[in-house]
Design a protein around this motif. Structure first.
Motif, PDB file in Angstrom:
ATOM      1  N   GLU A 207       7.478  15.453  36.455  1.00  0.00           N
ATOM      2  CA  GLU A 207       8.272  14.479  35.702  1.00  0.00           C
ATOM      3  C   GLU A 207       7.406  13.743  34.691  1.00  0.00           C
ATOM      4  O   GLU A 207       7.824  13.489  33.554  1.00  0.00           O
ATOM      5  CB  GLU A 207       8.938  13.499  36.670  1.00  0.00           C
ATOM      6  CG  GLU A 207      10.035  14.113  37.510  1.00  0.00           C
ATOM      7  CD  GLU A 207      10.510  13.190  38.624  1.00  0.00           C
ATOM      8  OE1 GLU A 207      11.651  13.364  39.101  1.00  0.00           O
ATOM      9  OE2 GLU A 207       9.737  12.301  39.037  1.00  0.00           O
ATOM     10  N   LEU A 210       6.517  16.116  31.773  1.00  0.00           N
ATOM     11  CA  LEU A 210       7.642  16.301  30.854  1.00  0.00           C
ATOM     12  C   LEU A 210       7.882  15.044  30.038  1.00  0.00           C
ATOM     13  O   LEU A 210       8.232  15.117  28.850  1.00  0.00           O
ATOM     14  CB  LEU A 210       8.898  16.674  31.647  1.00  0.00           C
ATOM     15  CG  LEU A 210      10.091  17.149  30.809  1.00  0.00           C
ATOM     16  CD1 LEU A 210       9.722  18.379  29.998  1.00  0.00           C
ATOM     17  CD2 LEU A 210      11.283  17.454  31.695  1.00  0.00           C
ATOM     18  N   SER A 211       7.672  13.884  30.654  1.00  0.00           N
ATOM     19  CA  SER A 211       7.816  12.625  29.918  1.00  0.00           C
ATOM     20  C   SER A 211       6.797  12.545  28.784  1.00  0.00           C
ATOM     21  O   SER A 211       7.113  12.111  27.669  1.00  0.00           O
ATOM     22  CB  SER A 211       7.644  11.445  30.876  1.00  0.00           C
ATOM     23  OG  SER A 211       7.705  10.218  30.187  1.00  0.00           O
ATOM     24  N   TYR A 213       5.532  15.076  27.268  1.00  0.00           N
ATOM     25  CA  TYR A 213       5.980  16.056  26.268  1.00  0.00           C
ATOM     26  C   TYR A 213       7.014  15.419  25.341  1.00  0.00           C
ATOM     27  O   TYR A 213       6.941  15.567  24.114  1.00  0.00           O
ATOM     28  CB  TYR A 213       6.565  17.277  26.972  1.00  0.00           C
ATOM     29  CG  TYR A 213       7.137  18.321  26.039  1.00  0.00           C
ATOM     30  CD1 TYR A 213       6.335  19.351  25.555  1.00  0.00           C
ATOM     31  CD2 TYR A 213       8.465  18.270  25.632  1.00  0.00           C
ATOM     32  CE1 TYR A 213       6.851  20.310  24.692  1.00  0.00           C
ATOM     33  CE2 TYR A 213       8.988  19.218  24.764  1.00  0.00           C
ATOM     34  CZ  TYR A 213       8.184  20.241  24.305  1.00  0.00           C
ATOM     35  OH  TYR A 213       8.696  21.179  23.449  1.00  0.00           O
ATOM     36  N   GLN A 243       2.772  23.948  26.825  1.00  0.00           N
ATOM     37  CA  GLN A 243       2.951  22.862  27.795  1.00  0.00           C
ATOM     38  C   GLN A 243       4.307  22.959  28.483  1.00  0.00           C
ATOM     39  O   GLN A 243       4.405  22.792  29.705  1.00  0.00           O
ATOM     40  CB  GLN A 243       2.819  21.519  27.079  1.00  0.00           C
ATOM     41  CG  GLN A 243       1.403  21.163  26.661  1.00  0.00           C
ATOM     42  CD  GLN A 243       1.333  19.879  25.872  1.00  0.00           C
ATOM     43  OE1 GLN A 243       2.345  19.216  25.637  1.00  0.00           O
ATOM     44  NE2 GLN A 243       0.128  19.508  25.443  1.00  0.00           N
ATOM     45  N   LEU A 244       5.340  23.241  27.710  1.00  0.00           N
ATOM     46  CA  LEU A 244       6.680  23.342  28.290  1.00  0.00           C
ATOM     47  C   LEU A 244       6.780  24.533  29.240  1.00  0.00           C
ATOM     48  O   LEU A 244       7.352  24.420  30.333  1.00  0.00           O
ATOM     49  CB  LEU A 244       7.715  23.466  27.179  1.00  0.00           C
ATOM     50  CG  LEU A 244       9.176  23.551  27.640  1.00  0.00           C
ATOM     51  CD1 LEU A 244       9.562  22.305  28.423  1.00  0.00           C
ATOM     52  CD2 LEU A 244      10.099  23.740  26.448  1.00  0.00           C
ATOM     53  N   VAL A 247       5.057  23.633  32.572  1.00  0.00           N
ATOM     54  CA  VAL A 247       5.850  22.757  33.444  1.00  0.00           C
ATOM     55  C   VAL A 247       6.977  23.538  34.102  1.00  0.00           C
ATOM     56  O   VAL A 247       7.220  23.414  35.305  1.00  0.00           O
ATOM     57  CB  VAL A 247       6.410  21.564  32.649  1.00  0.00           C
ATOM     58  CG1 VAL A 247       7.354  20.748  33.512  1.00  0.00           C
ATOM     59  CG2 VAL A 247       5.274  20.685  32.145  1.00  0.00           C
ATOM     60  N   ARG A 248       7.671  24.362  33.324  1.00  0.00           N
ATOM     61  CA  ARG A 248       8.787  25.134  33.880  1.00  0.00           C
ATOM     62  C   ARG A 248       8.296  26.118  34.924  1.00  0.00           C
ATOM     63  O   ARG A 248       8.953  26.327  35.952  1.00  0.00           O
ATOM     64  CB  ARG A 248       9.517  25.866  32.755  1.00  0.00           C
ATOM     65  CG  ARG A 248      10.686  26.695  33.228  1.00  0.00           C
ATOM     66  CD  ARG A 248      11.613  27.039  32.073  1.00  0.00           C
ATOM     67  NE  ARG A 248      12.305  25.864  31.585  1.00  0.00           N
ATOM     68  CZ  ARG A 248      13.627  25.835  31.382  1.00  0.00           C
ATOM     69  NH1 ARG A 248      14.366  26.873  31.661  1.00  0.00           N
ATOM     70  NH2 ARG A 248      14.193  24.748  30.932  1.00  0.00           N
ATOM     71  N   LEU A 294      15.508  17.237  36.148  1.00  0.00           N
ATOM     72  CA  LEU A 294      14.322  17.765  35.473  1.00  0.00           C
ATOM     73  C   LEU A 294      14.647  19.073  34.749  1.00  0.00           C
ATOM     74  O   LEU A 294      14.209  19.298  33.612  1.00  0.00           O
ATOM     75  CB  LEU A 294      13.205  17.987  36.485  1.00  0.00           C
ATOM     76  CG  LEU A 294      11.815  18.286  35.922  1.00  0.00           C
ATOM     77  CD1 LEU A 294      11.313  17.124  35.073  1.00  0.00           C
ATOM     78  CD2 LEU A 294      10.832  18.579  37.042  1.00  0.00           C
ATOM     79  N   LYS A 297      16.563  18.247  31.609  1.00  0.00           N
ATOM     80  CA  LYS A 297      15.657  17.755  30.574  1.00  0.00           C
ATOM     81  C   LYS A 297      14.864  18.906  29.962  1.00  0.00           C
ATOM     82  O   LYS A 297      14.574  18.910  28.759  1.00  0.00           O
ATOM     83  CB  LYS A 297      14.704  16.708  31.156  1.00  0.00           C
ATOM     84  CG  LYS A 297      15.376  15.379  31.478  1.00  0.00           C
ATOM     85  CD  LYS A 297      14.350  14.372  31.985  1.00  0.00           C
ATOM     86  CE  LYS A 297      14.993  13.014  32.242  1.00  0.00           C
ATOM     87  NZ  LYS A 297      14.008  12.024  32.739  1.00  0.00           N
ATOM     88  N   MET A 298      14.521  19.881  30.792  1.00  0.00           N
ATOM     89  CA  MET A 298      13.784  21.027  30.284  1.00  0.00           C
ATOM     90  C   MET A 298      14.645  21.847  29.321  1.00  0.00           C
ATOM     91  O   MET A 298      14.125  22.430  28.356  1.00  0.00           O
ATOM     92  CB  MET A 298      13.297  21.900  31.438  1.00  0.00           C
ATOM     93  CG  MET A 298      12.082  21.352  32.151  1.00  0.00           C
ATOM     94  SD  MET A 298      11.408  22.525  33.323  1.00  0.00           S
ATOM     95  CE  MET A 298      10.030  21.574  33.951  1.00  0.00           C
ATOM     96  N   ALA A 301      14.321  20.060  26.192  1.00  0.00           N
ATOM     97  CA  ALA A 301      12.977  20.292  25.662  1.00  0.00           C
ATOM     98  C   ALA A 301      12.859  21.699  25.084  1.00  0.00           C
ATOM     99  O   ALA A 301      12.157  21.914  24.087  1.00  0.00           O
ATOM    100  CB  ALA A 301      11.936  20.088  26.759  1.00  0.00           C
TER     101      ALA A 301
END
Length: 349
Positions: A207, A210-211, A213, A243-244, A247-248, A294, A297-298, A301
Motif C-alpha cells: 500500500e 503504491l501510494s 507511485y 515499479q507498478l 507491486v502487482r 489495492l 487502485k492498481m 495506476a
C-alpha cells in the motif's frame, strides 16, 4: 543478565503486544537459520516441524529489578516468528529488544531489504487460562492457555492404583508432559495469529509503495486535462512501469497475500483449527477489503502507465519521423549537388 535504560521507555506498554515488522521482500530461510544458530539462538525450541514455513526462536523478556538504578533482568521468554515473506512477528517483547535482530542480525538473509520503508503493525493480547481456544476481539487477541488434556490426564492418574512413590513420579511426568503440550499448542496458536498479522503488514508495504507511485504521477491527469505535453523522459517512464509491475507481482504472484490459506497450514502435521485464527486476524484487520481496494487502485495506476507508454511510443515515433525527414533532406541535398556539378561541367565543355 542486565539490560540498559532503553528498555524502560516501552517495557510496560509493549510487554503484552504482538508486533509485526516487514523488513524485506523475502527472507532466505536457510540463511536465517544459519545466522540465528551462529548467534546462539535455539531454532524451533518446541519442535513444531514448521520450518521452512516459519522459524521460531525465543529471547528473554526484560523485568524491572530496580527502578531507581534502572536495572532490568529476565522474566521468562518472548517469542519471535520469522516468515519467508520478509516479516518478523514478536510476542511479549519491547521494540528495543528486537530492533537489532530485524535491522542487523537478519539483514544477510534479506532479499531486497525494505528497512528504509519498513512497516509495523500492533495488536494487544491477553492470556486466558480458563479457555482452551483462542480468538480475536476487536484489536485484542485472546490466547487460550488451558491445557486440553488436563482433565483426562488427572482422571487417569486418580484411577491408577500404585504405590505412593510410583504415583508421584507418574503424576510428575504427566504434569511435565501437559505443560509441554500446553506450550506447543500455545506456540502453534501464536504462529497462526502471527501469520495473519504478517500478511497484513506485508500488505501495508505494498500500500505504501503504491501510494508513493501515485505521489510521483499525481500531476499527469492535471497536465492531460490542460492539454499540456508530458515532460517525462524515457528513463522515468520505464522506471514507473517497472515499479507498478513489481507491486502487482508481489501482490498476486510472489506472496501468499491472495491465498485463502498459506502453505504453512497445509504443511503442518498439527490439526488444531489454526486456519480459523488466521482468518480472524484477517477479518479484524480488513485484509480482504484492503486487497480488493489495492487491486482497484492498481487498475487506475495501470491506466496512468498506459498513458506514459503511449507518450513514450509517440515520442519515439516522432523521433523516427524526424530522422526520416533528415535523411530525405540529406539525400535531396546530395542529389541537388550532383545535378549542380553536372550542369557546371556541361557548361565548361
Amino acid at each position: 543478565m542486565l539490560f540498559d535504560n532503553s528498555w524502560s521507555k516501552d517495557l510496560s506498554s509493549r510487554s503484552n503486544r504482538v508486533r509485526a515488522y516487514c523488513a524485506a521482500e523475502q527472507y532466505d530461510i536457510s540463511i536465517v537459520i544459519h545466522t540465528l544458530k551462529q548467534q546462539g539462538y535455539e531454532v524451533d525450541p518446541y519442535k513444531t516441524g514448521l520450518i521452512p514455513q516459519v522459524v521460531h526462536i525465543q529471547i528473554p523478556k526484560p523485568q524491572l529489578l530496580d527502578s531507581e538504578k534502572g536495572q532490568y533482568g529476565q522474566e521468562g521468554n518472548g517469542d519471535i516468528f520469522i516468515f519467508p515473506s520478509g516479516t518478523v512477528v514478536t510476542w511479549s517483547l519491547p521494540e528495543a529488544s528486537t530492533s537489532d535482530l530485524v535491522s542487523n542480525v537478519l539483514l544477510p538473509a534479506a532479499q531486497n531489504s525494505l528497512l528504509d520503508q519498513m512497516e509495523t503493525e500492533d495488536l494487544d493480547f491477553v492470556e486466558d487460562s480458563n479457555r482452551e481456544n483462542s480468538s480475536v476481539k476487536g484489536d485484542t487477541i485472546i490466547l487460550g492457555t488451558k491445557t486440553k488434556h488436563m482433565n483426562h490426564s488427572n482422571k487417569s492418574s486418580d484411577s491408577e492404583d500404585h504405590s505412593q512413590s510410583s504415583t508421584s513420579s507418574s503424576f510428575a511426568n504427566d504434569a511435565e508432559l501437559e505443560i509441554l503440550r500446553g506450550k506447543v499448542d500455545s506456540t502453534l496458536a501464536k504462529i497462526a495469529f502471527s501469520s495473519g498479522l504478517a500478511r497484513s503488514t506485508k500488505l501495508a508495504v505494498l500500500e505504501s509503495l503504491l501510494s508513493n507511485y501515485f505521489d510521483s504521477t499525481r500531476s499527469i491527469p492535471t497536465m492531460l486535462s490542460k492539454g499540456s505535453r508530458l515532460p517525462f523522459t524515457r528513463s522515468f517512464i520505464l522506471r514507473k512501469t517497472g515499479q507498478l509491475l513489481s507491486v502487482r507481482a508481489q501482490l498476486n504472484l510472489y506472496s501468499e497475500l491472495t491465498d485463502s490459506l498459506p502453505d504453512l497450514f497445509w504443511d503442518s502435521r498439527h490439526d488444531l483449527g489454526l486456519e480459523g485464527y488466521y482468518d480472524q486476524v484477517g477479518r479484524a484487520l480488513d485484509v480482504g477489503v484492503r486487497i480488493k481496494v489495492l487491486n482497484e487502485k492498481m487498475d487506475y495506476a495501470q491506466e496512468i502507465a498506459s498513458v506514459l507508454r503511449e507518450r513514450l511510443s509517440e515520442k519515439h515515433g516522432l523521433v523516427l519521423e524526424w530522422m526520416i525527414i533528415a535523411l530525405i533532406t540529406i539525400e535531396v541535398g546530395f542529389e541537388i549537388l550532383r545535378l549542380w556539378k553536372e550542369r557546371k561541367e556541361s557548361k565548361e565543355k
